[in-house]
Design a protein around this motif. Sequence first.
Motif, PDB file in Angstrom:
ATOM      1  N   ALA A   1      -2.674   9.728  -1.933  1.00  0.00           N
ATOM      2  CA  ALA A   1      -1.728   9.964  -0.839  1.00  0.00           C
ATOM      3  C   ALA A   1      -1.318   8.681  -0.126  1.00  0.00           C
ATOM      4  O   ALA A   1      -0.232   8.623   0.456  1.00  0.00           O
ATOM      5  CB  ALA A   1      -2.342  10.944   0.164  1.00  0.00           C
ATOM      6  N   TYR A   2      -2.156   7.651  -0.184  1.00  0.00           N
ATOM      7  CA  TYR A   2      -1.902   6.442   0.603  1.00  0.00           C
ATOM      8  C   TYR A   2      -0.598   5.728   0.223  1.00  0.00           C
ATOM      9  O   TYR A   2       0.165   5.347   1.130  1.00  0.00           O
ATOM     10  CB  TYR A   2      -3.087   5.491   0.485  1.00  0.00           C
ATOM     11  N   PRO A   3      -0.277   5.493  -1.077  1.00  0.00           N
ATOM     12  CA  PRO A   3       0.995   4.834  -1.387  1.00  0.00           C
ATOM     13  C   PRO A   3       2.208   5.598  -0.867  1.00  0.00           C
ATOM     14  O   PRO A   3       3.180   4.988  -0.380  1.00  0.00           O
ATOM     15  CB  PRO A   3       0.984   4.767  -2.923  1.00  0.00           C
ATOM     16  N   SER A   4       2.174   6.929  -0.948  1.00  0.00           N
ATOM     17  CA  SER A   4       3.298   7.724  -0.435  1.00  0.00           C
ATOM     18  C   SER A   4       3.422   7.595   1.077  1.00  0.00           C
ATOM     19  O   SER A   4       4.534   7.526   1.626  1.00  0.00           O
ATOM     20  CB  SER A   4       3.113   9.199  -0.819  1.00  0.00           C
ATOM     21  N   LEU A   5       2.289   7.539   1.760  1.00  0.00           N
ATOM     22  CA  LEU A   5       2.323   7.388   3.213  1.00  0.00           C
ATOM     23  C   LEU A   5       2.856   6.021   3.630  1.00  0.00           C
ATOM     24  O   LEU A   5       3.639   5.908   4.579  1.00  0.00           O
ATOM     25  CB  LEU A   5       0.912   7.599   3.786  1.00  0.00           C
ATOM     26  N   THR A   6       2.444   4.975   2.918  1.00  0.00           N
ATOM     27  CA  THR A   6       2.950   3.628   3.250  1.00  0.00           C
ATOM     28  C   THR A   6       4.441   3.512   2.926  1.00  0.00           C
ATOM     29  O   THR A   6       5.186   2.841   3.649  1.00  0.00           O
ATOM     30  CB  THR A   6       2.167   2.558   2.474  1.00  0.00           C
ATOM     31  N   GLU A   7       4.856   4.170   1.860  1.00  0.00           N
ATOM     32  CA  GLU A   7       6.299   4.162   1.533  1.00  0.00           C
ATOM     33  C   GLU A   7       7.098   4.904   2.602  1.00  0.00           C
ATOM     34  O   GLU A   7       8.192   4.486   2.994  1.00  0.00           O
ATOM     35  CB  GLU A   7       6.506   4.822   0.173  1.00  0.00           C
ATOM     36  N   TRP A   8       6.547   6.023   3.091  1.00  0.00           N
ATOM     37  CA  TRP A   8       7.192   6.778   4.170  1.00  0.00           C
ATOM     38  C   TRP A   8       7.277   5.931   5.439  1.00  0.00           C
ATOM     39  O   TRP A   8       8.307   5.878   6.108  1.00  0.00           O
ATOM     40  CB  TRP A   8       6.392   8.051   4.414  1.00  0.00           C
ATOM     41  N   ASP A   9       6.203   5.225   5.763  1.00  0.00           N
ATOM     42  CA  ASP A   9       6.194   4.358   6.935  1.00  0.00           C
ATOM     43  C   ASP A   9       7.237   3.255   6.808  1.00  0.00           C
ATOM     44  O   ASP A   9       7.956   2.947   7.774  1.00  0.00           O
ATOM     45  CB  ASP A   9       4.801   3.754   7.107  1.00  0.00           C
TER      46      ASP A   9
ATOM     47  N   ARG B   1       9.955   3.329   5.022  1.00  0.00           N
ATOM     48  CA  ARG B   1      11.298   3.915   5.087  1.00  0.00           C
ATOM     49  C   ARG B   1      11.693   4.215   6.530  1.00  0.00           C
ATOM     50  O   ARG B   1      12.844   3.985   6.935  1.00  0.00           O
ATOM     51  CB  ARG B   1      11.330   5.182   4.245  1.00  0.00           C
ATOM     52  N   LEU B   2      10.745   4.714   7.321  1.00  0.00           N
ATOM     53  CA  LEU B   2      11.043   4.978   8.730  1.00  0.00           C
ATOM     54  C   LEU B   2      11.288   3.688   9.514  1.00  0.00           C
ATOM     55  O   LEU B   2      12.059   3.681  10.478  1.00  0.00           O
ATOM     56  CB  LEU B   2       9.881   5.739   9.371  1.00  0.00           C
ATOM     57  N   ALA B   3      10.662   2.596   9.081  1.00  0.00           N
ATOM     58  CA  ALA B   3      10.827   1.306   9.760  1.00  0.00           C
ATOM     59  C   ALA B   3      12.002   0.510   9.217  1.00  0.00           C
ATOM     60  O   ALA B   3      12.253  -0.601   9.672  1.00  0.00           O
ATOM     61  CB  ALA B   3       9.545   0.499   9.642  1.00  0.00           C
ATOM     62  N   GLY B   4      12.698   1.052   8.229  1.00  0.00           N
ATOM     63  CA  GLY B   4      13.829   0.340   7.644  1.00  0.00           C
ATOM     64  C   GLY B   4      13.425  -0.744   6.676  1.00  0.00           C
ATOM     65  O   GLY B   4      14.193  -1.683   6.440  1.00  0.00           O
ATOM     66  N   ARG B   5      12.227  -0.638   6.086  1.00  0.00           N
ATOM     67  CA  ARG B   5      11.754  -1.629   5.124  1.00  0.00           C
ATOM     68  C   ARG B   5      11.510  -0.979   3.765  1.00  0.00           C
ATOM     69  O   ARG B   5      10.536  -1.226   3.085  1.00  0.00           O
ATOM     70  CB  ARG B   5      10.442  -2.251   5.614  1.00  0.00           C
ATOM     71  N   SER B   6      12.428  -0.124   3.367  1.00  0.00           N
ATOM     72  CA  SER B   6      12.225   0.667   2.146  1.00  0.00           C
ATOM     73  C   SER B   6      12.215  -0.174   0.876  1.00  0.00           C
ATOM     74  O   SER B   6      11.754   0.274  -0.168  1.00  0.00           O
ATOM     75  CB  SER B   6      13.315   1.743   2.028  1.00  0.00           C
ATOM     76  N   GLY B   7      12.718  -1.395   0.942  1.00  0.00           N
ATOM     77  CA  GLY B   7      12.763  -2.226  -0.263  1.00  0.00           C
ATOM     78  C   GLY B   7      11.452  -2.912  -0.590  1.00  0.00           C
ATOM     79  O   GLY B   7      11.293  -3.469  -1.671  1.00  0.00           O
TER      80      GLY B   7
ATOM     81  N   ALA C   1       2.588   8.623  13.267  1.00  0.00           N
ATOM     82  CA  ALA C   1       2.812   9.566  14.365  1.00  0.00           C
ATOM     83  C   ALA C   1       3.046   8.847  15.690  1.00  0.00           C
ATOM     84  O   ALA C   1       3.883   9.279  16.491  1.00  0.00           O
ATOM     85  CB  ALA C   1       1.616  10.504  14.481  1.00  0.00           C
ATOM     86  N   GLY C   2       2.313   7.742  15.924  1.00  0.00           N
ATOM     87  CA  GLY C   2       2.421   7.052  17.198  1.00  0.00           C
ATOM     88  C   GLY C   2       3.593   6.100  17.288  1.00  0.00           C
ATOM     89  O   GLY C   2       4.300   6.063  18.300  1.00  0.00           O
ATOM     90  N   LYS C   3       3.840   5.319  16.227  1.00  0.00           N
ATOM     91  CA  LYS C   3       4.862   4.276  16.267  1.00  0.00           C
ATOM     92  C   LYS C   3       6.210   4.731  15.727  1.00  0.00           C
ATOM     93  O   LYS C   3       7.251   4.206  16.141  1.00  0.00           O
ATOM     94  CB  LYS C   3       4.385   3.069  15.458  1.00  0.00           C
ATOM     95  N   ARG C   4       6.206   5.687  14.816  1.00  0.00           N
ATOM     96  CA  ARG C   4       7.465   6.109  14.184  1.00  0.00           C
ATOM     97  C   ARG C   4       7.979   7.437  14.710  1.00  0.00           C
ATOM     98  O   ARG C   4       9.022   7.916  14.271  1.00  0.00           O
ATOM     99  CB  ARG C   4       7.292   6.219  12.662  1.00  0.00           C
TER     100      ARG C   4
END
Length: 393
Positions: free
Chosen positions: A25-33, A35-41, A98-101
């Motif tokens: 689950a961790y890679p998907s969570l970091t990718e989600w984070d 993407r929410l921060a605008g660093r999807s690349g 949850a806290g920052k995004r």
Amino acid sequence: MIEVFVRRAAGLLLVALAAFIPVAAYPSLTEWDARLAGRSGQPTRSVLELVLGGGAIWLIIAIGLGWHWRRSTMWPIWARWAAFPGLFLSVITCFFIAGKRGAPIALAIGVGLVVTCWLASEAARLVLTRPVTTRLISSKLEIPFPIRDLQARLCVRADRLVLDSLASRRKRSRDVIAVPWTALRSIELIEVEQETVCQVRVFSNWVWACTREFVVTPGPALHVVGTARELLIPVTTHHGQTALAVVRARSSAVELIEDPFEKRSWNTVTGVSPQSRPKEVVRTDSRPYVLGLVGAFLLMPLVMLSGMTLSLITGSAKMQDQFFASGGVVDPASVVTLGIAAVVFLYLLQRFVIKVFLKSMRIQDYIEAFPEPPPAPAKTGTVPGSGKKRKKR
């Protein structure tokens, strides 16, 4: 036996799932984070890199499972330790999202991961010990039973009957009272009519034994008689009858040692020299957790060498930067230094960690099994020649 093999295979699968689910689950969570921060690349760490990075931790857990291969009550504990590295990374990421995004759904995902891993660890215990079949009874797997009105469990092992922690569910891996088959005279299911305090002496390498007490409430109980003690273990009728059948089946072929005090010395068996001061009492219910920290430090040179080798084999640029092999180039002097340090530290590991740990486990194996006899009663002066005489009336 096929049934026991299937149970262990299912237990291992559940332990592996408890470890793998949060890591996956961790890679998907970091990718989600990202993407929410605008660093999807930005690239994220793969599951393979995470597995290789935590290889040393899971190797220790695999050794622990091998050590407790027959201790089914320890499998859930090792499953939770196996899940801890992935859960730590994933749950921290969930809290950050949850806290920052501003995505509270991440908290539910984190809680779901914790509950899933906990359920997998409990399922590992259940598939190993339930249902209690004839083939399971004839095996050497530990079979636990709940105890009525107490925190402890009754654990029937291949060679002894054990009560684990009387103080807390968190300390259930610590044996408190044990009766080996060689000291078991009889066991039967009886009905206790009034509340009784059961008191047991546990030898602790001093001139007096430690005393354990627990209350037995009215109801069904197992009455255990050994060569050195007598126990009442409160149980339900169903579990009491099953435990009674398991104990009788496993202890039937073992020869009773009538006088363990003369046949065997606790100090000789455990390798602990007798002491005379209270501060040197050996606690048979303790666990040397500090050895884990010392052992982890002493394994660092070997971990560095292994990481360096894996980084060259996998070709991972991140791993090569972490393990001083940037660009696939290794300094021979670093390899020689790490190799010498690894050999020296492995010797220190064996001398000051493994040897001490094995001694601690040897003491644990003989808790309550063959305690020293109690000291002679103090002289009161009533015996001729022992002191002041009693006055005649």
